[in-house]
Design a protein around this motif. Sequence first.
Motif, mmCIF file in Angstrom:
data_model
loop_
_atom_site.group_PDB
_atom_site.id
_atom_site.type_symbol
_atom_site.label_atom_id
_atom_site.label_comp_id
_atom_site.label_asym_id
_atom_site.label_seq_id
_atom_site.Cartn_x
_atom_site.Cartn_y
_atom_site.Cartn_z
ATOM 1 N N THR A 102 0.848 -1.180 0.000
ATOM 2 C CA THR A 102 0.000 0.000 0.000
ATOM 3 C C THR A 102 0.883 1.229 0.000
ATOM 4 O O THR A 102 2.101 1.138 0.046
ATOM 5 C CB THR A 102 -0.901 0.016 1.251
ATOM 6 O OG1 THR A 102 -0.072 0.181 2.388
ATOM 7 C CG2 THR A 102 -1.709 -1.242 1.384
ATOM 8 N N PRO A 125 -4.048 -7.361 9.170
ATOM 9 C CA PRO A 125 -4.290 -5.925 9.066
ATOM 10 C C PRO A 125 -5.461 -5.499 9.943
ATOM 11 O O PRO A 125 -6.447 -6.222 10.069
ATOM 12 C CB PRO A 125 -4.613 -5.713 7.583
ATOM 13 C CG PRO A 125 -5.069 -7.042 7.091
ATOM 14 C CD PRO A 125 -4.397 -8.072 7.945
ATOM 15 N N CYS A 146 -6.990 0.050 7.157
ATOM 16 C CA CYS A 146 -6.375 0.405 5.869
ATOM 17 C C CYS A 146 -5.689 1.763 6.000
ATOM 18 O O CYS A 146 -6.012 2.544 6.890
ATOM 19 C CB CYS A 146 -7.446 0.456 4.780
ATOM 20 S SG CYS A 146 -6.770 0.798 3.125
ATOM 21 N N TRP A 147 -4.793 2.063 5.084
ATOM 22 C CA TRP A 147 -4.116 3.354 5.090
ATOM 23 C C TRP A 147 -5.104 4.505 4.959
ATOM 24 O O TRP A 147 -4.841 5.611 5.405
ATOM 25 C CB TRP A 147 -3.066 3.437 3.987
ATOM 26 C CG TRP A 147 -3.639 3.352 2.595
ATOM 27 C CD1 TRP A 147 -3.747 2.229 1.829
ATOM 28 C CD2 TRP A 147 -4.199 4.415 1.826
ATOM 29 N NE1 TRP A 147 -4.342 2.518 0.641
ATOM 30 C CE2 TRP A 147 -4.636 3.870 0.608
ATOM 31 C CE3 TRP A 147 -4.387 5.770 2.040
ATOM 32 C CZ2 TRP A 147 -5.235 4.620 -0.390
ATOM 33 C CZ3 TRP A 147 -4.989 6.524 1.037
ATOM 34 C CH2 TRP A 147 -5.404 5.958 -0.158
ATOM 35 N N ILE A 160 -11.029 -2.996 8.281
ATOM 36 C CA ILE A 160 -10.742 -4.156 7.455
ATOM 37 C C ILE A 160 -11.851 -5.176 7.670
ATOM 38 O O ILE A 160 -12.261 -5.431 8.802
ATOM 39 C CB ILE A 160 -9.375 -4.778 7.843
ATOM 40 C CG1 ILE A 160 -8.248 -3.745 7.689
ATOM 41 C CG2 ILE A 160 -9.089 -6.025 7.036
ATOM 42 C CD1 ILE A 160 -8.042 -3.211 6.299
ATOM 43 N N ARG A 219 -9.859 -7.343 3.519
ATOM 44 C CA ARG A 219 -9.969 -6.299 2.510
ATOM 45 C C ARG A 219 -10.435 -5.005 3.162
ATOM 46 O O ARG A 219 -11.199 -5.018 4.125
ATOM 47 C CB ARG A 219 -10.985 -6.728 1.444
ATOM 48 C CG ARG A 219 -11.072 -5.793 0.259
ATOM 49 C CD ARG A 219 -9.830 -5.944 -0.615
ATOM 50 N NE ARG A 219 -10.034 -5.267 -1.880
ATOM 51 C CZ ARG A 219 -9.287 -4.267 -2.311
ATOM 52 N NH1 ARG A 219 -8.280 -3.844 -1.596
ATOM 53 N NH2 ARG A 219 -9.527 -3.701 -3.462
ATOM 54 N N CYS A 220 -10.004 -3.898 2.619
ATOM 55 C CA CYS A 220 -10.437 -2.574 3.071
ATOM 56 C C CYS A 220 -11.941 -2.440 2.822
ATOM 57 O O CYS A 220 -12.427 -2.722 1.720
ATOM 58 C CB CYS A 220 -9.673 -1.506 2.290
ATOM 59 S SG CYS A 220 -10.317 0.166 2.509
ATOM 60 N N HIS A 268 -5.574 -0.150 -1.738
ATOM 61 C CA HIS A 268 -6.173 -0.454 -0.447
ATOM 62 C C HIS A 268 -5.776 -1.857 0.009
ATOM 63 O O HIS A 268 -5.425 -2.714 -0.792
ATOM 64 C CB HIS A 268 -7.695 -0.320 -0.524
ATOM 65 C CG HIS A 268 -8.128 1.090 -0.772
ATOM 66 N ND1 HIS A 268 -8.303 2.003 0.255
ATOM 67 C CD2 HIS A 268 -8.375 1.758 -1.927
ATOM 68 C CE1 HIS A 268 -8.657 3.159 -0.261
ATOM 69 N NE2 HIS A 268 -8.709 3.049 -1.587
ATOM 70 N N VAL A 269 -5.863 -2.080 1.315
ATOM 71 C CA VAL A 269 -5.383 -3.327 1.912
ATOM 72 C C VAL A 269 -6.110 -4.542 1.354
ATOM 73 O O VAL A 269 -7.333 -4.573 1.262
ATOM 74 C CB VAL A 269 -5.535 -3.287 3.446
ATOM 75 C CG1 VAL A 269 -5.246 -4.650 4.054
ATOM 76 C CG2 VAL A 269 -4.608 -2.245 4.034
#
Length: 154
Positions: free
Chosen positions: A14, A23, A26-27, A32, A49-50, A63-64
């Motif tokens: 990312t 995770p 996410c950034w 998540i 997943r984000c 995105h994650v």
Amino acid sequence: MTNISGASSGSSTTRRGRVVGVPMVCWCGAEIVGKISKSDPNPYRRYFRCAFAVSNKLMDDNHVFKWVDEALLNEVDRLSSQAKRLEQMVRESEIVFDGAEYEKMVFDKVLMKVEEEVFRKVESVVSESQRYMKKLMIVGIVVCMIVVGLGNFI
């Protein structure tokens, strides 16, 4: 739902760098979520997943995205190396006690804490999977009942 076909490489890179372990955020600040792949290369494989990317059906973005199995292996590796570092610190410490017994006692305590942390993280992923499967079963039962009900009217 997104249909992630991704290769089995797993860990996403990312804007904030490689995601190591499980995770959490996410950034972009979104939480998540756990999802299940519906792709041909990875059918029914669980991934993180984000939530923003999921809701907007984004693919090939920053995105994650991380496979659950790889995330858990990262966590175990990280905790194992942490335990080794702590064991080394204890061995090198200048504390003068009954050497071998004290080191063994401290190492056992550290090892127990690391094992508890791994167990806690694995349990959280397992419980999330169980909740998801219960929801799927309820939906399946409701659909079956509707089909049977409609069959009686025909």
